[in-house]
Design a protein around this motif. Structure first.
Motif, PDB file in Angstrom:
ATOM      1  N   ALA A  85      33.743  50.079  41.032  1.00  0.00           N
ATOM      2  CA  ALA A  85      34.749  50.448  42.036  1.00  0.00           C
ATOM      3  C   ALA A  85      34.530  49.772  43.382  1.00  0.00           C
ATOM      4  CB  ALA A  85      34.756  51.962  42.221  1.00  0.00           C
ATOM      5  N   LEU A  86      33.625  48.815  43.494  1.00  0.00           N
ATOM      6  CA  LEU A  86      33.305  48.226  44.785  1.00  0.00           C
ATOM      7  C   LEU A  86      34.516  47.540  45.423  1.00  0.00           C
ATOM      8  CD1 LEU A  86      31.245  47.480  46.960  1.00  0.00           C
ATOM      9  CD2 LEU A  86      30.627  45.483  45.594  1.00  0.00           C
ATOM     10  N   ALA A  87      35.032  46.507  44.783  1.00  0.00           N
ATOM     11  CA  ALA A  87      36.189  45.791  45.335  1.00  0.00           C
ATOM     12  C   ALA A  87      37.449  46.654  45.374  1.00  0.00           C
ATOM     13  CB  ALA A  87      36.432  44.510  44.542  1.00  0.00           C
ATOM     14  N   PRO A  88      37.748  47.433  44.312  1.00  0.00           N
ATOM     15  CA  PRO A  88      38.964  48.263  44.383  1.00  0.00           C
ATOM     16  C   PRO A  88      38.975  49.260  45.539  1.00  0.00           C
ATOM     17  CG  PRO A  88      38.239  48.059  42.105  1.00  0.00           C
ATOM     18  CD  PRO A  88      37.168  47.446  42.955  1.00  0.00           C
ATOM     19  N   VAL A 117      40.638  39.595  50.133  1.00  0.00           N
ATOM     20  CA  VAL A 117      40.857  40.002  48.746  1.00  0.00           C
ATOM     21  C   VAL A 117      40.051  39.134  47.789  1.00  0.00           C
ATOM     22  CG1 VAL A 117      42.579  40.195  46.919  1.00  0.00           C
ATOM     23  CG2 VAL A 117      43.132  40.974  49.225  1.00  0.00           C
ATOM     24  N   PHE A 118      40.229  37.823  47.880  1.00  0.00           N
ATOM     25  CA  PHE A 118      39.580  36.943  46.905  1.00  0.00           C
ATOM     26  C   PHE A 118      38.079  36.818  47.166  1.00  0.00           C
ATOM     27  CE2 PHE A 118      43.999  35.048  47.076  1.00  0.00           C
ATOM     28  CZ  PHE A 118      44.448  35.847  46.043  1.00  0.00           C
ATOM     29  N   GLY A 119      37.680  36.886  48.416  1.00  0.00           N
ATOM     30  CA  GLY A 119      36.248  36.904  48.699  1.00  0.00           C
ATOM     31  C   GLY A 119      35.592  38.155  48.134  1.00  0.00           C
ATOM     32  N   GLY A 120      36.292  39.294  48.234  1.00  0.00           N
ATOM     33  CA  GLY A 120      35.773  40.521  47.636  1.00  0.00           C
ATOM     34  C   GLY A 120      35.649  40.407  46.131  1.00  0.00           C
ATOM     35  N   TRP A 121      36.615  39.744  45.492  1.00  0.00           N
ATOM     36  CA  TRP A 121      36.527  39.537  44.044  1.00  0.00           C
ATOM     37  C   TRP A 121      35.312  38.696  43.671  1.00  0.00           C
ATOM     38  CZ3 TRP A 121      42.078  38.256  41.850  1.00  0.00           C
ATOM     39  CH2 TRP A 121      42.921  39.334  42.117  1.00  0.00           C
ATOM     40  N   SER A 123      43.347  44.774  42.583  1.00  0.00           N
ATOM     41  CA  SER A 123      41.965  44.311  42.462  1.00  0.00           C
ATOM     42  C   SER A 123      41.278  44.931  41.256  1.00  0.00           C
ATOM     43  CB  SER A 123      41.180  44.651  43.734  1.00  0.00           C
ATOM     44  OG  SER A 123      41.675  43.950  44.843  1.00  0.00           O
ATOM     45  N   ALA A 124      41.520  46.209  41.003  1.00  0.00           N
ATOM     46  CA  ALA A 124      40.882  46.876  39.868  1.00  0.00           C
ATOM     47  C   ALA A 124      41.270  46.211  38.551  1.00  0.00           C
ATOM     48  CB  ALA A 124      41.272  48.354  39.855  1.00  0.00           C
ATOM     49  N   ILE A 125      42.514  45.813  38.430  1.00  0.00           N
ATOM     50  CA  ILE A 125      42.980  45.194  37.183  1.00  0.00           C
ATOM     51  C   ILE A 125      42.344  43.820  36.978  1.00  0.00           C
ATOM     52  CG2 ILE A 125      45.010  44.256  36.009  1.00  0.00           C
ATOM     53  CD1 ILE A 125      46.627  46.512  37.350  1.00  0.00           C
ATOM     54  N   TYR A 126      42.382  42.988  37.998  1.00  0.00           N
ATOM     55  CA  TYR A 126      41.953  41.600  37.799  1.00  0.00           C
ATOM     56  C   TYR A 126      40.441  41.426  37.822  1.00  0.00           C
ATOM     57  CZ  TYR A 126      46.501  39.442  37.449  1.00  0.00           C
ATOM     58  OH  TYR A 126      47.741  39.050  36.998  1.00  0.00           O
ATOM     59  N   VAL A 127      39.704  42.230  38.586  1.00  0.00           N
ATOM     60  CA  VAL A 127      38.247  42.099  38.496  1.00  0.00           C
ATOM     61  C   VAL A 127      37.756  42.593  37.143  1.00  0.00           C
ATOM     62  CG1 VAL A 127      37.837  42.227  40.979  1.00  0.00           C
ATOM     63  CG2 VAL A 127      37.854  44.341  39.631  1.00  0.00           C
ATOM     64  N   SER A 128      38.495  43.517  36.530  1.00  0.00           N
ATOM     65  CA  SER A 128      38.120  43.980  35.197  1.00  0.00           C
ATOM     66  C   SER A 128      38.343  42.880  34.162  1.00  0.00           C
ATOM     67  CB  SER A 128      38.923  45.234  34.824  1.00  0.00           C
ATOM     68  OG  SER A 128      38.683  46.279  35.733  1.00  0.00           O
ATOM     69  N   MET A 129      39.500  42.231  34.235  1.00  0.00           N
ATOM     70  CA  MET A 129      39.784  41.180  33.250  1.00  0.00           C
ATOM     71  C   MET A 129      38.892  39.958  33.452  1.00  0.00           C
ATOM     72  SD  MET A 129      43.917  41.344  32.651  1.00  0.00           S
ATOM     73  CE  MET A 129      44.360  40.988  34.340  1.00  0.00           C
ATOM     74  N   SER A 145      35.530  49.471  33.371  1.00  0.00           N
ATOM     75  CA  SER A 145      35.842  48.910  34.682  1.00  0.00           C
ATOM     76  C   SER A 145      37.212  49.358  35.175  1.00  0.00           C
ATOM     77  CB  SER A 145      35.769  47.383  34.616  1.00  0.00           C
ATOM     78  OG  SER A 145      36.074  46.804  35.868  1.00  0.00           O
ATOM     79  N   LEU A 146      38.195  49.356  34.272  1.00  0.00           N
ATOM     80  CA  LEU A 146      39.543  49.761  34.673  1.00  0.00           C
ATOM     81  C   LEU A 146      39.590  51.229  35.079  1.00  0.00           C
ATOM     82  CD1 LEU A 146      41.979  47.981  32.181  1.00  0.00           C
ATOM     83  CD2 LEU A 146      41.969  47.789  34.661  1.00  0.00           C
ATOM     84  N   VAL A 147      38.999  52.093  34.241  1.00  0.00           N
ATOM     85  CA  VAL A 147      39.047  53.526  34.533  1.00  0.00           C
ATOM     86  C   VAL A 147      38.293  53.839  35.823  1.00  0.00           C
ATOM     87  CG1 VAL A 147      38.379  55.807  33.713  1.00  0.00           C
ATOM     88  CG2 VAL A 147      39.341  54.148  32.113  1.00  0.00           C
ATOM     89  N   SER A 148      37.110  53.267  35.996  1.00  0.00           N
ATOM     90  CA  SER A 148      36.324  53.533  37.203  1.00  0.00           C
ATOM     91  C   SER A 148      37.023  52.989  38.444  1.00  0.00           C
ATOM     92  CB  SER A 148      34.930  52.907  37.069  1.00  0.00           C
ATOM     93  OG  SER A 148      34.250  53.422  35.948  1.00  0.00           O
ATOM     94  N   GLY A 149      37.552  51.776  38.350  1.00  0.00           N
ATOM     95  CA  GLY A 149      38.234  51.179  39.492  1.00  0.00           C
ATOM     96  C   GLY A 149      39.473  51.953  39.897  1.00  0.00           C
ATOM     97  N   MET A 150      40.284  52.340  38.916  1.00  0.00           N
ATOM     98  CA  MET A 150      41.495  53.087  39.223  1.00  0.00           C
ATOM     99  C   MET A 150      41.176  54.465  39.784  1.00  0.00           C
ATOM    100  SD  MET A 150      44.216  51.409  38.897  1.00  0.00           S
ATOM    101  CE  MET A 150      44.952  49.968  38.149  1.00  0.00           C
ATOM    102  N   THR A 151      40.116  55.094  39.287  1.00  0.00           N
ATOM    103  CA  THR A 151      39.697  56.385  39.847  1.00  0.00           C
ATOM    104  C   THR A 151      39.333  56.243  41.317  1.00  0.00           C
ATOM    105  OG1 THR A 151      38.862  57.081  37.677  1.00  0.00           O
ATOM    106  CG2 THR A 151      38.063  58.283  39.611  1.00  0.00           C
TER     107      THR A 151
END
Length: 578
Positions: free
Chosen positions: A139-142, A104-108, A157-163, A182-188
């Motif tokens: 959307a890579l990590a999410p 998880v964190f390596g992906g971030w 992941s989508a929330i925190y990589v965006s912030m 970032s949020l919309v793309s990641g959540m999609t």
């Protein structure tokens, strides 16, 4: 210790008391297991990630000429601490192993490094200002985490990589747009990557992510559509086309990259996705092919158990592909001595258990679990399959041979009472000798397969099955498993057990349905034809052109025209199976 065991086996083999071989067993490397479960190792991972985030933000701030890079780095590290706390509290089920935290964190970190690189290229003028956000793989990590670890981790992941990515955006005016995009793309991507069973689904998710990114970027003013209808419309249309190509291309590239890297991540972190489970469900595996030839009854039993388990898993939201594959292999240990299991014995054939004591018979039956683990380890099957092989009987009892042993002991006691037998020669009937070694089912999927295995075996004893008998059988068997404590370590709830019983009953009703018994046409049978021909020869009117009704016509059963087609229809149903 292994050397000493080898010497002991060699000595026993020399004496004819052992084959000199040892079953393979499945066990985790103790060093690796300690690293996976150690809380100190996890704290070290958390600290390393927080420091890595601080370094990234400080470097980005210095490169873009931001003021107070140290304070920005501290702010990012505080946000990273909250991410650690949320992860540790809410994701213990899916990420309890330290390797999951690394994933998880390596992906971030990799995701944020790509964001930082593209921001730097934008500042250098390599990427147009209008397209800078469209080239970022939001959307890579999410998607990667959603496919490997589940939708909950992917959304996290989508929330925190965006912030955290907002700290890498140079201009303050662009940070809100970056966060929304970032949020919309990641959540999609996360929503479209739930239960991915084909790689083409990842490609479709990438296409949708690209389309959504383009729409959101347009809504945020990154691309000006209104200018396409005024002066210089051709130039603006070209600009819009390039932006669309950038967004769609980035989405497709992200999906292709994840699809190509999935086998690497699965092997490195010992994760099996639904895609891999479906690939493992190929019935042409060496062990399954061998089972078809050497133990056809067991093979058919495994197929039925797989159907029962898969349907039940779908009912309660468990991993259905995993249940199907594990059910295929759960009884591969019977390949060692297939003739000792009733499903592989022919009717009227010799039963090998007739010449064995109940204790020896139980020992052979119980040994198929250890033999199955041996086969699985030898052929390098998935560890989840090995767990199911070990757990599908739990520590339940082989009741048939236990009762047979008790009956034999009772008969021997009667001989002792008559003075025909020495009391010291009586066999000891201990319950532990008739129990499987365990462990009990520890996952929902393992519990489902254990229930499906028992229910399928018992359903073969039903005579003239009907819905009421099937439901009563399922209820009794599930209740017996619960009362025996076989599901005590399994996270199945009471409601899920009720749903499982409904699913098992429905599937069994469809499998054990009755066929229409239609009468044979005696006139077309050899004996019927001969009888009609003989009658025709004896008839005085046979063979005359204008004679009376022939003997065959007289003997043929009269059937109304309205029922003739119904008989043919019933025959077709019985023949074609619908």
């Amino acid at each position: 210790m292994g050397f000493v065991d080898a010497i002991k086996r060699w000595r026993l083999a020399r004496q004819g008391l052992s084959s000199g071989k040892k079953r393979r067993v499945h066990c985790e490397n103790p060093v690796v297991q300690e690293l996976e479960d150690s809380f100190l190792v996890r704290l070290s991972l958390y600290a390393s990630f927080i420091v890595a985030i601080g370094i990234q933000i400080s470097i980005s701030s210095v490169e873009s000429g931001q003021e107070n890079p140290f304070s920005r780095a501290i702010s990012g590290m505080i946000l990273a601490v909250t991410a650690m706390a949320m992860f540790h509290i809410n994701n213990q089920t899916s990420c309890r192993r330290n390797s999951r935290a690394v994933l998880v964190f390596g992906g971030w970190v990799v995701h944020l490094m790509i964001v930082q690189l593209l921001m730097s290229l934008g500042d250098a003028g390599t990427i147009s200002e209008a397209f800078r956000f469209l080239f970022i793989p939001f959307a890579l990590a999410p998607i990667l985490h959603a496919v490997l670890l589940g939708r909950t981790v992917g959304a996290f992941s989508a929330i925190y990589v965006s912030m955290l990515g907002c700290f890498l955006v140079p201009r303050p005016d662009d940070r809100l747009g970056f966060l929304i995009l970032s949020l919309v793309s990641g959540m999609t991507g996360v929503l479209l990557s739930n239960q991915v069973r084909k790689r083409v689904q990842l490609l479709r998710a990438g296409l949708y992510v690209g389309a959504v990114s383009l729409l959101v970027a347009t809504a945020l003013g990154r691309l000006d559509i209104a200018s396409c209808f005024g002066p210089g419309a051709v130039d603006h249309l070209q600009l819009l086309g390039k932006g669309g190509a950038a967004a769609m291309g980035t989405g497709i590239f992200t999906a292709l990259l994840i699809s190509g890297l999935l086998p690497v991540f699965e092997g490195a972190f010992h994760i099996t996705t639904d895609i891999s489970w479906l690939e493992l469900s190929d019935l042409n595996h060496k062990l399954l092919r061998r089972m078809q030839l050497e133990a056809p009854g067991t093979f058919h039993h495994s197929l039925v158990v797989a159907s029962l388990a898969e349907a039940a898993a779908e009912k309660i939201g468990a991993n259905a592909p995993l249940c199907r594959v594990c059910a295929y292999f759960h009884d591969i240990g019977k390949l060692k001595k297939p003739a000792y299991f009733i499903e592989n014995q022919q009717d009227g054939g010799e039963n090998p258990h007739d010449s064995l004591t109940p204790t020896m018979s139980a020992l052979i039956i119980i040994a198929h679990v250890k033999d199955g683990v041996d086969f699985a380890v030898k052929h390098k099957l998935n560890p989840r399959i090995i767990d199911v092989i070990q757990e599908h009987h739990g520590d339940s009892m082989v009741y048939y041979f236990y009762r047979k042993a008790q009956e034999q002991k009772k008969a021997e006691l009667e001989k002792v009472g008559k003075g025909l037998e020495n009391p010291e020669d009586l066999p000891q009937v201990e319950e532990k000798n008739f129990r499987y070694p365990g462990p009990r089912p520890s996952t929902r999927e393992s519990g489902i397969i254990a229930l499906a295995d028992t229910i399928e075996s018992a359903s073969r004893t039903l005579r003239k099955p009907n819905p009421a008998k099937i439901r009563a059988l399922v209820d009794d068997l599930v209740r017996a498993k619960v009362n025996d404590g076989q599901l005590d370590e399994c996270p199945l709830t009471i409601r899920e057990l009720a749903l499982l019983k409904d699913s098992f009953s429905t599937t069994l009703r469809s499998m054990l349905h009755s066929r229409i018994d239609y009468p044979k046409d005696e006139d077309k049978s050899p004996t019927g034809t001969k009888r009609l021909e003989a009658a025709a020869q004896q008839s005085p009117n046979s063979g005359t052109a204008g004679g009376k009704q022939s003997a065959a016509a007289k003997m043929a059963p009269k059937q109304p025209a309205t029922t003739a087609w119904k008989s043919d229809y019933r025959s077709a149903r019985a023949t074609e199976g619908y």
